[in-house]
Design a protein around this motif. Structure first.
Motif, PDB file in Angstrom:
ATOM      1  N   SER A 194       0.834  -1.210   0.000  1.00 12.78           N
ATOM      2  CA  SER A 194       0.000   0.000   0.000  1.00 12.78           C
ATOM      3  C   SER A 194       0.868   1.259   0.000  1.00 12.78           C
ATOM      4  N   TYR A 195       1.929   1.233   0.812  1.00 18.97           N
ATOM      5  CA  TYR A 195       2.854   2.358   0.836  1.00 18.97           C
ATOM      6  C   TYR A 195       3.514   2.537  -0.532  1.00 18.97           C
ATOM      7  N   TRP A 196       3.964   1.430  -1.124  1.00 24.73           N
ATOM      8  CA  TRP A 196       4.597   1.476  -2.441  1.00 24.73           C
ATOM      9  C   TRP A 196       3.636   2.015  -3.492  1.00 24.73           C
ATOM     10  N   MET A 197       2.375   1.581  -3.461  1.00 21.91           N
ATOM     11  CA  MET A 197       1.383   2.088  -4.425  1.00 21.91           C
ATOM     12  C   MET A 197       1.187   3.594  -4.246  1.00 21.91           C
ATOM     13  N   SER A 198       1.166   4.069  -3.017  1.00 23.48           N
ATOM     14  CA  SER A 198       0.979   5.506  -2.791  1.00 23.48           C
ATOM     15  C   SER A 198       2.177   6.293  -3.322  1.00 23.48           C
ATOM     16  N   ARG A 199       3.389   5.769  -3.147  1.00 24.10           N
ATOM     17  CA  ARG A 199       4.587   6.438  -3.674  1.00 24.10           C
ATOM     18  C   ARG A 199       4.620   6.379  -5.198  1.00 24.10           C
ATOM     19  N   PHE A 200       4.252   5.231  -5.757  1.00 30.77           N
ATOM     20  CA  PHE A 200       4.180   5.080  -7.208  1.00 30.77           C
ATOM     21  C   PHE A 200       3.206   6.107  -7.791  1.00 30.77           C
ATOM     22  N   CYS A 201       2.038   6.223  -7.170  1.00 29.11           N
ATOM     23  CA  CYS A 201       1.043   7.188  -7.664  1.00 29.11           C
ATOM     24  C   CYS A 201       1.523   8.620  -7.488  1.00 29.11           C
ATOM     25  N   LEU A 202       2.188   8.912  -6.407  1.00 31.86           N
ATOM     26  CA  LEU A 202       2.740  10.240  -6.196  1.00 31.86           C
ATOM     27  C   LEU A 202       3.722  10.596  -7.308  1.00 31.86           C
ATOM     28  N   ASN A 203       4.553   9.651  -7.688  1.00 33.36           N
ATOM     29  CA  ASN A 203       5.525   9.886  -8.748  1.00 33.36           C
ATOM     30  C   ASN A 203       4.874  10.112 -10.104  1.00 33.36           C
ATOM     31  N   PHE A 204       3.683   9.569 -10.298  1.00 33.66           N
ATOM     32  CA  PHE A 204       2.987   9.742 -11.577  1.00 33.66           C
ATOM     33  C   PHE A 204       1.766  10.636 -11.454  1.00 33.66           C
ATOM     34  N   HIS A 205       1.766  11.478 -10.409  1.00 31.24           N
ATOM     35  CA  HIS A 205       0.720  12.485 -10.228  1.00 31.24           C
ATOM     36  C   HIS A 205      -0.659  11.846 -10.266  1.00 31.24           C
ATOM     37  N   GLY A 206      -0.789  10.740  -9.556  1.00 32.54           N
ATOM     38  CA  GLY A 206      -2.042  10.009  -9.566  1.00 32.54           C
ATOM     39  C   GLY A 206      -2.596   9.779  -8.180  1.00 32.54           C
ATOM     40  N   ILE A 207      -3.661   9.017  -8.139  1.00 35.10           N
ATOM     41  CA  ILE A 207      -4.345   8.662  -6.901  1.00 35.10           C
ATOM     42  C   ILE A 207      -4.211   7.156  -6.708  1.00 35.10           C
ATOM     43  N   SER A 208      -3.810   6.757  -5.517  1.00 36.30           N
ATOM     44  CA  SER A 208      -3.677   5.335  -5.211  1.00 36.30           C
ATOM     45  C   SER A 208      -4.992   4.804  -4.662  1.00 36.30           C
ATOM     46  N   LEU A 209      -5.432   3.679  -5.204  1.00 35.32           N
ATOM     47  CA  LEU A 209      -6.580   2.966  -4.657  1.00 35.32           C
ATOM     48  C   LEU A 209      -6.121   1.925  -3.640  1.00 35.32           C
ATOM     49  N   GLY A 210      -4.819   1.879  -3.411  1.00 33.29           N
ATOM     50  CA  GLY A 210      -4.255   0.979  -2.423  1.00 33.29           C
ATOM     51  C   GLY A 210      -3.918  -0.382  -2.981  1.00 33.29           C
ATOM     52  N   ALA A 211      -3.494  -1.242  -2.081  1.00 29.44           N
ATOM     53  CA  ALA A 211      -3.151  -2.626  -2.399  1.00 29.44           C
ATOM     54  C   ALA A 211      -3.981  -3.518  -1.498  1.00 29.44           C
ATOM     55  N   VAL A 212      -4.667  -4.474  -2.112  1.00 29.06           N
ATOM     56  CA  VAL A 212      -5.586  -5.341  -1.385  1.00 29.06           C
ATOM     57  C   VAL A 212      -5.354  -6.780  -1.822  1.00 29.06           C
ATOM     58  N   SER A 213      -5.438  -7.697  -0.884  1.00 32.04           N
ATOM     59  CA  SER A 213      -5.329  -9.112  -1.212  1.00 32.04           C
ATOM     60  C   SER A 213      -6.435  -9.496  -2.194  1.00 32.04           C
ATOM     61  N   ILE A 214      -6.141 -10.363  -3.126  1.00 33.70           N
ATOM     62  CA  ILE A 214      -7.100 -10.783  -4.147  1.00 33.70           C
ATOM     63  C   ILE A 214      -8.361 -11.382  -3.516  1.00 33.70           C
ATOM     64  N   GLU A 215      -8.232 -11.968  -2.334  1.00 35.88           N
ATOM     65  CA  GLU A 215      -9.404 -12.531  -1.660  1.00 35.88           C
ATOM     66  C   GLU A 215     -10.362 -11.437  -1.179  1.00 35.88           C
ATOM     67  N   ALA A 216      -9.880 -10.218  -1.035  1.00 36.97           N
ATOM     68  CA  ALA A 216     -10.713  -9.094  -0.565  1.00 36.97           C
ATOM     69  C   ALA A 216     -11.008  -8.130  -1.714  1.00 36.97           C
ATOM     70  N   TRP A 217     -11.172  -8.644  -2.916  1.00 30.46           N
ATOM     71  CA  TRP A 217     -11.352  -7.811  -4.107  1.00 30.46           C
ATOM     72  C   TRP A 217     -12.574  -6.905  -4.025  1.00 30.46           C
ATOM     73  N   GLU A 218     -13.573  -7.249  -3.195  1.00 32.97           N
ATOM     74  CA  GLU A 218     -14.766  -6.401  -3.075  1.00 32.97           C
ATOM     75  C   GLU A 218     -14.417  -4.991  -2.598  1.00 32.97           C
ATOM     76  N   GLU A 219     -13.349  -4.869  -1.801  1.00 34.26           N
ATOM     77  CA  GLU A 219     -12.924  -3.552  -1.316  1.00 34.26           C
ATOM     78  C   GLU A 219     -12.548  -2.648  -2.473  1.00 34.26           C
TER      79      GLU A 219
END
Length: 170
Positions: A139-164
């Motif tokens: 989740s932290y990595w996704m937020s940094r990745f999105c920051l670098n590409f001027h985007g919004i992170s939807l986070g990182a979620v386990s595939i079993e919790a895909w409904e989130e």
């Protein structure tokens, strides 16, 4: 909402199939790239996408269609296996190759150096992961990745919790 899904898991992965089916139904338009059917090479660090052919990767493989799709869709959802708590090498290749979306020029934003975006678009990226991923780190990595590409992170979620993720992309 127009959804781009990049799936690096096998097509028969039950949780990925279920998530893709649900997400496809929620989106007004959706395209899914299955990387197992594609030839995607790693970034070679040549910087041609910045210097020689701005915005165009020098590596000629199947990735070009994904690069174009980033601009056409509102949300990009990555689906990946994990290794050592992080995304596996197949997804790492996909994400590293997004470099042509930025320019070589940098500026200071909120005390941090950021690349100037090549396109006037706010990207939205999320990650569904299988295996024993470290959710806090991903989740932290996704937020940094999105920051670098001027985007919004939807986070990182386990595939079993895909409904989130379904709730985040509506």
């Amino acid at each position: 909402m127009r959804l781009l899904i990049i799936n690096a898991l096998p097509k028969e992965h039950p949780a990925a199939e279920k998530a893709i089916c649900c997400l496809t139904e929620k989106a007004s338009e959706c395209i899914t790239f299955y990387t197992e059917d594609m030839r995607i090479m790693p970034c070679i660090g040549c910087n041609a996408c910045w210097l020689k052919t701005p915005g165009i990767c020098a590596v000629k493989d199947d990735y070009e269609q994904i690069l174009k799709a980033y601009l056409q869709y509102d949300v990009t959802l990555f689906i990946s296996d994990t290794a050592l708590g992080f995304v596996d090498y197949k997804m790492k290749h996909v994400i590293d190759r997004i470099l042509p979306m930025a320019t070589m020029y940098t500026r200071i934003e909120n005390g941090q150096t950021r690349h100037v975006p090549r396109y006037n678009k706010e990207f939205r990226f999320g990650l569904l992961y299988a295996g024993k991923g470290n959710q806090d780190y991903l989740s932290y990595w996704m937020s940094r990745f999105c920051l670098n590409f001027h985007g919004i992170s939807l986070g990182a979620v386990s595939i079993e919790a895909w409904e989130e993720v379904c709730a985040c992309i509506s």
